[in-house]
Design a protein around this motif. Structure first.
Motif, PDB file in Angstrom:
ATOM      1  N   ASN A 136      -1.479   2.652   0.878  1.00 26.09           N
ATOM      2  CA  ASN A 136      -0.824   2.558   2.194  1.00 26.09           C
ATOM      3  C   ASN A 136       0.673   2.800   2.059  1.00 26.09           C
ATOM      4  N   THR A 137       1.110   3.978   2.541  1.00 24.62           N
ATOM      5  CA  THR A 137       2.550   4.268   2.596  1.00 24.62           C
ATOM      6  C   THR A 137       2.981   4.405   4.048  1.00 24.62           C
ATOM      7  N   SER A 138       2.143   3.912   4.980  1.00 27.26           N
ATOM      8  CA  SER A 138       2.468   4.111   6.393  1.00 27.26           C
ATOM      9  C   SER A 138       3.131   2.861   6.985  1.00 27.26           C
ATOM     10  N   ARG A 139       2.353   1.908   7.436  1.00 30.56           N
ATOM     11  CA  ARG A 139       2.894   0.639   7.934  1.00 30.56           C
ATOM     12  C   ARG A 139       1.940  -0.468   7.505  1.00 30.56           C
ATOM     13  N   GLY A 140       2.511  -1.617   7.121  1.00 29.47           N
ATOM     14  CA  GLY A 140       1.710  -2.711   6.584  1.00 29.47           C
ATOM     15  C   GLY A 140       0.603  -3.168   7.508  1.00 29.47           C
ATOM     16  N   HIS A 179       8.761  -0.527   0.378  1.00 24.38           N
ATOM     17  CA  HIS A 179       8.983   0.375   1.522  1.00 24.38           C
ATOM     18  C   HIS A 179      10.018   1.439   1.149  1.00 24.38           C
ATOM     19  N   GLN A 180       9.689   2.182   0.111  1.00 21.68           N
ATOM     20  CA  GLN A 180      10.653   3.119  -0.441  1.00 21.68           C
ATOM     21  C   GLN A 180      10.133   4.550  -0.470  1.00 21.68           C
ATOM     22  N   ALA A 181       9.026   4.790   0.262  1.00 17.73           N
ATOM     23  CA  ALA A 181       8.456   6.144   0.215  1.00 17.73           C
ATOM     24  C   ALA A 181       9.447   7.182   0.750  1.00 17.73           C
ATOM     25  N   PHE A 182      10.291   6.762   1.671  1.00 17.75           N
ATOM     26  CA  PHE A 182      11.263   7.688   2.276  1.00 17.75           C
ATOM     27  C   PHE A 182      12.472   7.915   1.367  1.00 17.75           C
ATOM     28  N   TYR A 183      12.565   7.181   0.281  1.00 18.22           N
ATOM     29  CA  TYR A 183      13.839   7.026  -0.411  1.00 18.22           C
ATOM     30  C   TYR A 183      14.105   8.130  -1.415  1.00 18.22           C
ATOM     31  N   HIS A 222      -2.163   7.433   6.626  1.00 17.11           N
ATOM     32  CA  HIS A 222      -0.985   8.151   7.122  1.00 17.11           C
ATOM     33  C   HIS A 222      -0.940   8.209   8.641  1.00 17.11           C
ATOM     34  N   SER A 223      -1.619   7.267   9.305  1.00 18.05           N
ATOM     35  CA  SER A 223      -1.537   7.222  10.773  1.00 18.05           C
ATOM     36  C   SER A 223      -0.477   6.198  11.163  1.00 18.05           C
ATOM     37  N   PRO A 224       0.077   6.314  12.361  1.00 19.10           N
ATOM     38  CA  PRO A 224       1.110   5.344  12.757  1.00 19.10           C
ATOM     39  C   PRO A 224       0.494   3.985  13.065  1.00 19.10           C
ATOM     40  N   LEU A 225       1.341   2.950  13.099  1.00 18.25           N
ATOM     41  CA  LEU A 225       0.871   1.623  13.524  1.00 18.25           C
ATOM     42  C   LEU A 225       0.966   1.554  15.040  1.00 18.25           C
ATOM     43  N   LEU A 226      -0.184   1.456  15.661  1.00 18.57           N
ATOM     44  CA  LEU A 226      -0.299   1.359  17.121  1.00 18.57           C
ATOM     45  C   LEU A 226      -1.291   0.225  17.398  1.00 18.57           C
ATOM     46  N   PRO A 227      -1.351  -0.275  18.629  1.00 14.14           N
ATOM     47  CA  PRO A 227      -2.365  -1.296  18.898  1.00 14.14           C
ATOM     48  C   PRO A 227      -3.751  -0.832  18.451  1.00 14.14           C
ATOM     49  N   SER A 228      -4.034   0.469  18.591  1.00  9.62           N
ATOM     50  CA  SER A 228      -5.368   0.981  18.243  1.00  9.62           C
ATOM     51  C   SER A 228      -5.590   1.101  16.734  1.00  9.62           C
ATOM     52  N   THR A 229      -4.514   1.060  15.937  1.00  7.95           N
ATOM     53  CA  THR A 229      -4.699   1.214  14.486  1.00  7.95           C
ATOM     54  C   THR A 229      -4.393  -0.082  13.726  1.00  7.95           C
ATOM     55  N   GLU A 230      -3.983  -1.127  14.437  1.00  8.59           N
ATOM     56  CA  GLU A 230      -3.656  -2.379  13.757  1.00  8.59           C
ATOM     57  C   GLU A 230      -4.909  -2.920  13.057  1.00  8.59           C
ATOM     58  N   ALA A 290       8.631  13.440   0.672  1.00  9.40           N
ATOM     59  CA  ALA A 290       9.038  12.195   0.006  1.00  9.40           C
ATOM     60  C   ALA A 290       7.912  11.167   0.094  1.00  9.40           C
ATOM     61  N   VAL A 291       7.330  11.010   1.283  1.00  9.94           N
ATOM     62  CA  VAL A 291       6.329   9.959   1.486  1.00  9.94           C
ATOM     63  C   VAL A 291       5.015  10.335   0.791  1.00  9.94           C
ATOM     64  N   ALA A 292       4.583  11.580   0.970  1.00 11.84           N
ATOM     65  CA  ALA A 292       3.330  12.007   0.329  1.00 11.84           C
ATOM     66  C   ALA A 292       3.459  11.918  -1.196  1.00 11.84           C
ATOM     67  N   ASP A 349       3.046   0.501  -0.361  1.00 13.80           N
ATOM     68  CA  ASP A 349       4.495   0.641  -0.189  1.00 13.80           C
ATOM     69  C   ASP A 349       4.969  -0.221   0.969  1.00 13.80           C
ATOM     70  N   VAL A 350       4.019  -0.702   1.752  1.00 13.68           N
ATOM     71  CA  VAL A 350       4.333  -1.469   2.963  1.00 13.68           C
ATOM     72  C   VAL A 350       3.370  -2.657   3.017  1.00 13.68           C
ATOM     73  N   TYR A 351       3.822  -3.713   3.687  1.00 18.16           N
ATOM     74  CA  TYR A 351       3.010  -4.938   3.756  1.00 18.16           C
ATOM     75  C   TYR A 351       3.294  -5.569   5.109  1.00 18.16           C
ATOM     76  N   THR A 373      -3.745  13.039   9.698  1.00 18.67           N
ATOM     77  CA  THR A 373      -3.403  14.308   9.042  1.00 18.67           C
ATOM     78  C   THR A 373      -2.232  14.977   9.772  1.00 18.67           C
ATOM     79  N   GLY A 374      -1.234  14.150  10.118  1.00 23.87           N
ATOM     80  CA  GLY A 374      -0.004  14.689  10.725  1.00 23.87           C
ATOM     81  C   GLY A 374       0.880  15.269   9.639  1.00 23.87           C
ATOM     82  N   LYS A 375       2.194  15.126   9.828  1.00 21.61           N
ATOM     83  CA  LYS A 375       3.127  15.803   8.905  1.00 21.61           C
ATOM     84  C   LYS A 375       2.931  15.317   7.461  1.00 21.61           C
ATOM     85  N   ILE A 376       2.883  13.991   7.282  1.00 14.09           N
ATOM     86  CA  ILE A 376       2.777  13.461   5.910  1.00 14.09           C
ATOM     87  C   ILE A 376       1.347  13.641   5.377  1.00 14.09           C
TER      88      ILE A 376
END
Ligand code: NAD
Length: 373
Positions: free
Chosen positions: A267-271, A331-335, A240-248, A138-140, A294-296, A187-190
């Motif tokens: 960007n379909t991951s986190r704003g 924020h509808q990539a999952f939808y 497609h990486s998660p939002l973490l302190p290291s990726t902000e 869905a997200v990809a 998709d995210v802001y 390069t995780g699941k999505i």
């Protein structure tokens, strides 16, 4: 507090029609309550389908239209389980209040968990579960939709043909995907599904991740590179990486300066992965040729809500919406139907395990996951 059309929940206005969906037992003393915050029509649809299963577990669901924030946390009184939405803010203050109300579990119905203070949950003993995978497709697939819509100017063309304008203008000229270089960050699941689809187009794919996927490593037309090389060589960059302190704010002025002129950023991951001010500067200078978002990072107050009859006071969001080479989706990539079915089935499975006495496992996994970064 009542008015003709609205009531107040916490300090938030809520339409009477929405209030009617809040269980009348909101303030009852009955235990085994699941409080589902920021409830949307799709929550009613998919949770209602599982309502018999929740009944068998002796849980009742209370739908709360308000977002879970410090101002609204009191609505969770008596809730043993809280189900938040992605833009709810479960910081230390909120989590400690939940604990004082007797909440024992937070069942996140999403993959991302950046809005929940896991350390506080761990310290005070609240179980946290999430839905680590529900449909990477869905997200990809939405990321690809954004790429193709920007490339082939679908929003502009749709509006033009609607009014009977069938001309081909120079501004509508797109590019072949075949032979283009696409950088996939994470390069995780999505991200991996994204690589698969892009390779179907005949793209060269450059990947960046802290962990290298063994299967991707074997692929022709795929190569792991360092970020600087990915920035320098990619025509399109998809996050497609998660939002973490290291990726902000991974994508900031410095990163953009290393990219090709006219790069497309998706960007379909986190704003929070993108410094939006820097992105806007890049768009104004023409360094960034297109953005599909998709995210802001400031989406909390706006996304999932109807602002069409109100003034948007967020000048950054308004500026983004004003570019004709930017597409913002909400924020509808999952939808998709398949993803929603999996989200609610997995949430039910998580709650069933909890009801059967299992605790903490996914939280511990999440903490381990974060500590590895
Ligand atoms: P995943 O855990 O399978 O993959 C994430 C990958 O990012 C992992 O391979 C990880 O090693 C990598 N990573 C971690 N830190 C990194 C870094 N600093 N630089 C580069 N890569 C790094 O997760 P997933 O299921 O592929 O989901 C990815 C993200 O997509 C989620 O974190 C979530 O925020 C977002 N998401 C958005 C939506 C939506 O509707 N827009 C839906 C689902 C997920």
């Amino acid at each position: 507090v009542r008015s003709v059309n609205f009531r107040l929940i916490g300090n938030l206005k809520c339409r009477n029609s929405e209030w009617n969906r809040v269980s009348p037992r909101l303030y009852s003393t009955k235990k085994n309550v699941i409080a589902l915050f920021d409830a949307k029509p799709f929550d009613y649809k998919y949770m209602d389908e599982l309502s018999e299963k929740f009944k068998e577990l002796n849980y009742e669901i209370q739908y709360i239209p308000a977002r879970l924030l410090p101002e609204t946390v009191s609505l969770a009184q008596n809730a043993k389980i809280v189900v938040p939405m992605v833009n709810d803010k479960l910081d230390q203050q909120v989590i400690e209040r939940l604990k004082s109300y007797g909440t024992e579990m937070i069942a996140i119905k999403a993959a991302g968990f950046n809005n929940v203070d896991l350390q506080t949950c761990d310290r005070i003993g609240i179980s946290v579960t999430r839905v680590p995978a529900y449909s990477p497709y869905a997200v990809a697939e939405l990321a690809i939709t954004l790429i193709m819509s920007l490339n082939r100017k679908i929003p502009q063309t749709y509006n033009k043909t609607k009014i009977g304008d069938f001309r081909l203008t120079n501004a509508m000229i797109g590019f072949d995907m075949h032979g283009k270089t696409v950088g996939v960050i994470g390069t995780g699941k999505i991200g991996k599904i994204m690589c698969n689809i892009l390779q179907g187009f005949g793209c060269k794919v450059l990947g960046y991740d802290l962990w290298k996927d063994k299967e991707l490593l074997q692929r022709p037309n795929f190569k792991y590179v360092e970020l600087d090389e990915l920035y320098a060589r990619s025509d399109i960059i998809s996050l497609h990486s998660p939002l973490l302190p290291s990726t902000e704010h991974l994508i900031n002025k410095n990163a953009i300066s290393k990219m090709k002129k006219g790069v497309m950023i998706i960007n379909t991951s986190r704003g929070g992965l993108i410094d939006t001010h820097d992105l806007i500067d890049g768009l104004k200078e023409g360094k960034v040729g297109y953005a599909g978002l998709d995210v802001y990072e400031g989406e909390g107050e706006y996304f999932f809500n109807n602002w069409s009859e109100q003034v948007i006071n967020d000048d950054v969001l308004s500026r983004l919406l004003s570019f004709n080479n930017v597409i913002v989706t909400s924020h509808q990539a999952f939808y998709t139907h398949e993803a929603l079915q999996n989200i609610f089935q997995t949430t039910l499975a998580n709650i069933t395990e909890f009801a059967n006495g299992k605790r903490m496992d996914q939280l511990t996994n999440s903490l381990n996951f974060m500590n590895k970064k």
